[in-house]
Design an enzyme around this catalytic site. Structure first.
Site, short mmCIF file in Angstrom:
data_model
loop_
_atom_site.label_atom_id
_atom_site.label_comp_id
_atom_site.label_asym_id
_atom_site.label_seq_id
_atom_site.Cartn_x
_atom_site.Cartn_y
_atom_site.Cartn_z
N GLY A 14 0.84 -1.19 0.00
CA GLY A 14 0.00 0.00 0.00
C GLY A 14 0.88 1.24 0.00
O GLY A 14 1.99 1.22 -0.52
N CYS A 15 0.41 2.29 0.62
CA CYS A 15 1.15 3.55 0.67
C CYS A 15 2.53 3.34 1.27
O CYS A 15 2.67 2.83 2.37
CB CYS A 15 0.37 4.55 1.51
#
Length: 176
Positions: A14-15
């Site tokens: 993810g981020c």
């Protein structure tokens, strides 16, 4: 210390802002760099990757001393940072650039990654299937400097983004 024992590990979770801190400042970890891997655009920018059109994953690339920190230990730190059952992103970050993946750099890493994924599947920790991919590493592109060690440079923004994302609650409910 000889650089011959330095290896790289690359994880998409993810981020990338949220994926640096769990690996940073541990004995044997040399560097944790935010960047991109797996796409079809040379030298992509953060904005190109964030748009979801470049084909890249947001990743962290970890340089580590394999004599002091094992790849298995990196994998054991990786899994509890993610929702390995989400095929469409992570938490509030949606899109192909936020999918999870383990990018292996050699045959040994590939085998260890496959084994760790099988252990995760066999643990029955999750009701849904594990969708985290295991992919061969390709060219790593470092993100712009403002994204490196974001949790240190912008601690309030980092904490607020992480709080809003739902990542902390997920980790607490599934891993702690």
């Amino acid at each position: 210390m000889s650089e011959l024992t330095y290896e790289k590990a690359t994880f998409a979770g993810g981020c990338f802002w949220c994926m640096v801190q769990p690996f940073d400042e541990l004995p044997g970890i040399i560097k944790v760099e935010s960047g991109f891997m797996g796409g079809h655009v040379d030298q992509p920018t953060y904005e190109q990757v964030k748009s979801g059109q470049s084909g890249h994953y947001e990743v962290v690339q970890i340089t580590y001393d394999s004599k002091r920190f094992s790849y298995e230990k990196l994998l054991s730190l990786y899994w509890p940072q993610i929702d390995p059952t989400d095929p469409d992103g992570q938490f509030h970050d949606r899109g192909p650039q936020y999918r999870t993946a383990i990018f292996y750099h050699n045959q040994s890493q590939k085998e260890k990654a496959i084994n760790s994924k099988e252990e995760m599947e066999n643990s029955k920790r999750f009701a849904k299937p594990i969708v985290t991919e295991i992919l061969e590493a390709s060219t790593f592109y470092a993100a712009e400097e403002k994204h490196q060690y974001f949790y240190k440079k912008s601690p309030n923004e980092y904490k607020e983004d992480r709080r809003k994302s739902g990542r902390n609650e997920f980790i607490k409910s599934h891993w702690e």
